[in-house]
Design a protein around this motif. Structure first.
Motif, PDB file in Angstrom:
ATOM      1  N   MET A 105       0.852  -1.189   0.000  1.00  0.00           N
ATOM      2  CA  MET A 105       0.000   0.000   0.000  1.00  0.00           C
ATOM      3  C   MET A 105       0.882   1.232   0.000  1.00  0.00           C
ATOM      4  N   LYS A 106       0.809   2.013  -1.081  1.00  0.00           N
ATOM      5  CA  LYS A 106       1.643   3.203  -1.208  1.00  0.00           C
ATOM      6  C   LYS A 106       0.807   4.463  -1.037  1.00  0.00           C
ATOM      7  N   LEU A 107       1.306   5.362  -0.188  1.00  0.00           N
ATOM      8  CA  LEU A 107       0.707   6.674   0.012  1.00  0.00           C
ATOM      9  C   LEU A 107       1.609   7.731  -0.605  1.00  0.00           C
ATOM     10  N   VAL A 108       1.035   8.571  -1.455  1.00  0.00           N
ATOM     11  CA  VAL A 108       1.761   9.707  -2.017  1.00  0.00           C
ATOM     12  C   VAL A 108       1.125  10.980  -1.473  1.00  0.00           C
ATOM     13  N   ILE A 109       1.938  11.805  -0.828  1.00  0.00           N
ATOM     14  CA  ILE A 109       1.478  13.085  -0.294  1.00  0.00           C
ATOM     15  C   ILE A 109       1.919  14.175  -1.255  1.00  0.00           C
ATOM     16  N   GLN A 110       0.953  14.829  -1.878  1.00  0.00           N
ATOM     17  CA  GLN A 110       1.276  15.851  -2.865  1.00  0.00           C
ATOM     18  C   GLN A 110       1.065  17.249  -2.287  1.00  0.00           C
ATOM     19  N   ILE A 111       1.945  18.165  -2.705  1.00  0.00           N
ATOM     20  CA  ILE A 111       1.895  19.541  -2.210  1.00  0.00           C
ATOM     21  C   ILE A 111       2.048  20.505  -3.382  1.00  0.00           C
ATOM     22  N   PRO A 112       0.984  21.173  -3.812  1.00  0.00           N
ATOM     23  CA  PRO A 112       1.119  22.219  -4.834  1.00  0.00           C
ATOM     24  C   PRO A 112       1.869  23.418  -4.242  1.00  0.00           C
ATOM     25  N   CYS A 113       2.833  23.963  -4.981  1.00  0.00           N
ATOM     26  CA  CYS A 113       3.672  25.059  -4.465  1.00  0.00           C
ATOM     27  C   CYS A 113       3.814  26.181  -5.478  1.00  0.00           C
ATOM     28  N   PHE A 114       3.784  27.398  -4.966  1.00  0.00           N
ATOM     29  CA  PHE A 114       4.131  28.562  -5.777  1.00  0.00           C
ATOM     30  C   PHE A 114       4.876  29.544  -4.885  1.00  0.00           C
ATOM     31  N   ALA A 143       0.565   5.409  -6.791  1.00  0.00           N
ATOM     32  CA  ALA A 143      -0.085   5.679  -5.511  1.00  0.00           C
ATOM     33  C   ALA A 143      -1.377   4.880  -5.368  1.00  0.00           C
ATOM     34  N   ASP A 144      -1.554   4.287  -4.205  1.00  0.00           N
ATOM     35  CA  ASP A 144      -2.835   3.649  -3.860  1.00  0.00           C
ATOM     36  C   ASP A 144      -3.744   4.642  -3.146  1.00  0.00           C
ATOM     37  N   ILE A 145      -3.123   5.555  -2.397  1.00  0.00           N
ATOM     38  CA  ILE A 145      -3.842   6.630  -1.714  1.00  0.00           C
ATOM     39  C   ILE A 145      -3.079   7.922  -1.976  1.00  0.00           C
ATOM     40  N   ILE A 146      -3.813   8.991  -2.265  1.00  0.00           N
ATOM     41  CA  ILE A 146      -3.197  10.303  -2.489  1.00  0.00           C
ATOM     42  C   ILE A 146      -3.741  11.271  -1.446  1.00  0.00           C
ATOM     43  N   VAL A 147      -2.836  11.966  -0.787  1.00  0.00           N
ATOM     44  CA  VAL A 147      -3.211  13.014   0.165  1.00  0.00           C
ATOM     45  C   VAL A 147      -2.730  14.345  -0.385  1.00  0.00           C
ATOM     46  N   ASN A 148      -3.599  15.344  -0.371  1.00  0.00           N
ATOM     47  CA  ASN A 148      -3.228  16.690  -0.794  1.00  0.00           C
ATOM     48  C   ASN A 148      -3.185  17.598   0.424  1.00  0.00           C
ATOM     49  N   ASN A 206       1.972  24.849   5.427  1.00  0.00           N
ATOM     50  CA  ASN A 206       1.855  24.127   6.704  1.00  0.00           C
ATOM     51  C   ASN A 206       0.598  24.515   7.479  1.00  0.00           C
ATOM     52  N   GLN A 207      -0.451  24.903   6.760  1.00  0.00           N
ATOM     53  CA  GLN A 207      -1.701  25.258   7.434  1.00  0.00           C
ATOM     54  C   GLN A 207      -2.293  24.051   8.168  1.00  0.00           C
ATOM     55  N   TYR A 208      -2.204  22.874   7.548  1.00  0.00           N
ATOM     56  CA  TYR A 208      -2.802  21.680   8.133  1.00  0.00           C
ATOM     57  C   TYR A 208      -1.776  20.922   8.962  1.00  0.00           C
ATOM     58  N   ASP A 209      -2.199  20.395  10.091  1.00  0.00           N
ATOM     59  CA  ASP A 209      -1.321  19.626  10.966  1.00  0.00           C
ATOM     60  C   ASP A 209      -1.093  18.245  10.357  1.00  0.00           C
ATOM     61  N   SER A 210       0.113  17.986   9.922  1.00  0.00           N
ATOM     62  CA  SER A 210       0.420  16.739   9.219  1.00  0.00           C
ATOM     63  C   SER A 210       0.250  15.499  10.087  1.00  0.00           C
ATOM     64  N   ARG A 211       0.200  15.677  11.403  1.00  0.00           N
ATOM     65  CA  ARG A 211      -0.033  14.526  12.274  1.00  0.00           C
ATOM     66  C   ARG A 211      -1.407  13.917  12.043  1.00  0.00           C
ATOM     67  N   ASP A 212      -2.315  14.683  11.426  1.00  0.00           N
ATOM     68  CA  ASP A 212      -3.673  14.192  11.188  1.00  0.00           C
ATOM     69  C   ASP A 212      -3.812  13.447   9.864  1.00  0.00           C
ATOM     70  N   ILE A 213      -2.726  13.274   9.131  1.00  0.00           N
ATOM     71  CA  ILE A 213      -2.808  12.520   7.881  1.00  0.00           C
ATOM     72  C   ILE A 213      -3.226  11.084   8.160  1.00  0.00           C
ATOM     73  N   GLU A 214      -2.763  10.522   9.256  1.00  0.00           N
ATOM     74  CA  GLU A 214      -3.153   9.149   9.599  1.00  0.00           C
ATOM     75  C   GLU A 214      -4.653   9.055   9.811  1.00  0.00           C
ATOM     76  N   ALA A 215      -5.240  10.047  10.504  1.00  0.00           N
ATOM     77  CA  ALA A 215      -6.690  10.059  10.700  1.00  0.00           C
ATOM     78  C   ALA A 215      -7.420  10.320   9.391  1.00  0.00           C
ATOM     79  N   LEU A 216      -6.802  11.109   8.523  1.00  0.00           N
ATOM     80  CA  LEU A 216      -7.432  11.464   7.254  1.00  0.00           C
ATOM     81  C   LEU A 216      -7.601  10.246   6.352  1.00  0.00           C
ATOM     82  N   ILE A 217      -6.617   9.363   6.347  1.00  0.00           N
ATOM     83  CA  ILE A 217      -6.694   8.203   5.450  1.00  0.00           C
ATOM     84  C   ILE A 217      -7.357   6.996   6.101  1.00  0.00           C
ATOM     85  N   ALA A 218      -7.676   7.096   7.398  1.00  0.00           N
ATOM     86  CA  ALA A 218      -8.269   5.951   8.100  1.00  0.00           C
ATOM     87  C   ALA A 218      -9.564   5.454   7.449  1.00  0.00           C
TER      88      ALA A 218
END
Length: 329
Positions: free
Chosen positions: A1-10, A83-88, A93-105
């Motif tokens: 199971m692969k998770l890809v965390i993507q971050i759009p940047c400018f 990717a099997d799961i994609i997180v945007n 850093n507005q969002y607390d990255s510690r919640d990524i685990e809860a986000l994909i649960a």
């Protein structure tokens, strides 16, 4: 199971390193975690900083194409990367990255195709009173148009399955958040929401310069996306309103004609006739647009299958004329 965390940047050189440091390295139920940066035409060396930080995938836009285009480029690259799961998430850093685990649960549990992070706007100390009211009103409108119940509809902190990502294609030039929900609702995807934490804002939003501009752009995006997926309802409703409005001056003319004073009110008859004709034309446009929409659904099915074939044929991010993907050392 692969998770890809993507971050759009400018031009996120100042905040990106901290955002990358906060990303999780291990999550229960995930075998691989990879990071993907979409450098949307930055001029401050954002892409080079990401490469130096060990980011696995970097997609570069030669010019700034906007958040929606950057998000879509990231989805395409994440799919190509297997990717099997994609997180945007956001680069500031507005969002607390510690919640990524809860986000994909909910996805790991098989309950959702798409999960949207709820910033709990009403109680969020990082939001002012005006922003709280605006977010609540906006989310209510999006829920009404999309048919999905999501408390924080414009949150960019979201996760999706591979299958869901293959069925989503953003055409808006402003933001992906509302259009994505309308598409997902129209395609009967399972959408969940989980509460997430946020960090204090480090800078003003670059998506819009003022609240009125945000409201106008979001409204246009919402109306366009809704009309795209519900053309018959939109045009028939507009036609019905025009036709009913046209009946009013016609009835007025008939009344005066019956009382012997119709000669001075011919303009009412003309106006009513024009409005009814507009109503008929609008209904006809709705029927044609609905047929075009059915054809678009077939094209979306073809696109989904092409994405699956491309992903199966190439496990790496593909080269393309408008992008310059790059794997960090």
């Amino acid at each position: 199971m692969k998770l890809v965390i993507q971050i759009p940047c400018f031009n996120e050189l100042g905040s990106l390193p901290e955002t990358l440091r906060a990303l999780p390295r291990r999550i229960t139920g995930i075998d691989e975690i990879e990071y993907l940066i979409v450098d949307d035409g930055s001029s401050d060396g954002t892409g080079d900083a990401a490469a130096g930080a060990g980011v696995h995938h970097i997609v570069r836009h030669r010019t700034n194409r906007g958040l929606a285009a950057a998000f879509q480029s990231g989805i395409d690259a994440a799919l190509a990367a297997g990717a099997d799961i994609i997180v945007n998430t956001d680069a500031d850093n507005q969002y607390d990255s510690r919640d990524i685990e809860a986000l994909i649960a909910p996805i790991l549990e098989g309950r959702a195709d798409i999960v949207v992070g709820d910033r709990q706007v009403r109680d969020n100390v990082h939001f002012g009173r005006g922003k709280r009211l605006l977010q609540a009103m906006g989310s209510a409108v999006v829920q009404r148009f999309s048919g999905v119940r999501v408390p924080d509809a414009v949150s960019g902190f979201r996760a999706m399955t591979r299958a869901a990502a293959q069925r989503i294609y953003i055409v808006s030039s402003f933001s992906y958040t509302t259009e994505m929900l309308i598409q997902a609702g129209r395609k009967r995807m399972a959408i969940a929401s989980v509460p997430v934490r946020t960090n204090p804002a480090v800078r003003p939003s670059r998506l819009f310069s003022s609240i009125p501009q945000f409201i106008i752009n979001t409204g246009i995006t919402l109306a366009r996306a809704y009309a795209m997926y519900n053309p018959l309802r939109v045009f028939v409703t507009a036609g019905a309103v025009a036709a009913v409005a046209g009946l009013i001056p016609i009835v007025r003319f008939l009344y005066f004609y019956a009382t012997g004073d119709g000669g001075g009110h011919v303009q009412s008859l003309v106006l009513g006739g024009v409005l009814i004709i507009l109503g008929v034309f609008s209904t006809m446009f709705g029927i044609v647009a609905d047929l075009v929409g059915r054809n678009r659904q077939l094209l979306e099915t073809v696109l989904e299958r092409v994405r699956r074939i491309e992903a199966a044929a190439s496990p790496q991010v593909p080269e393309a004329p408008r992008l310059s993907p790059k794997r960090a050392a």
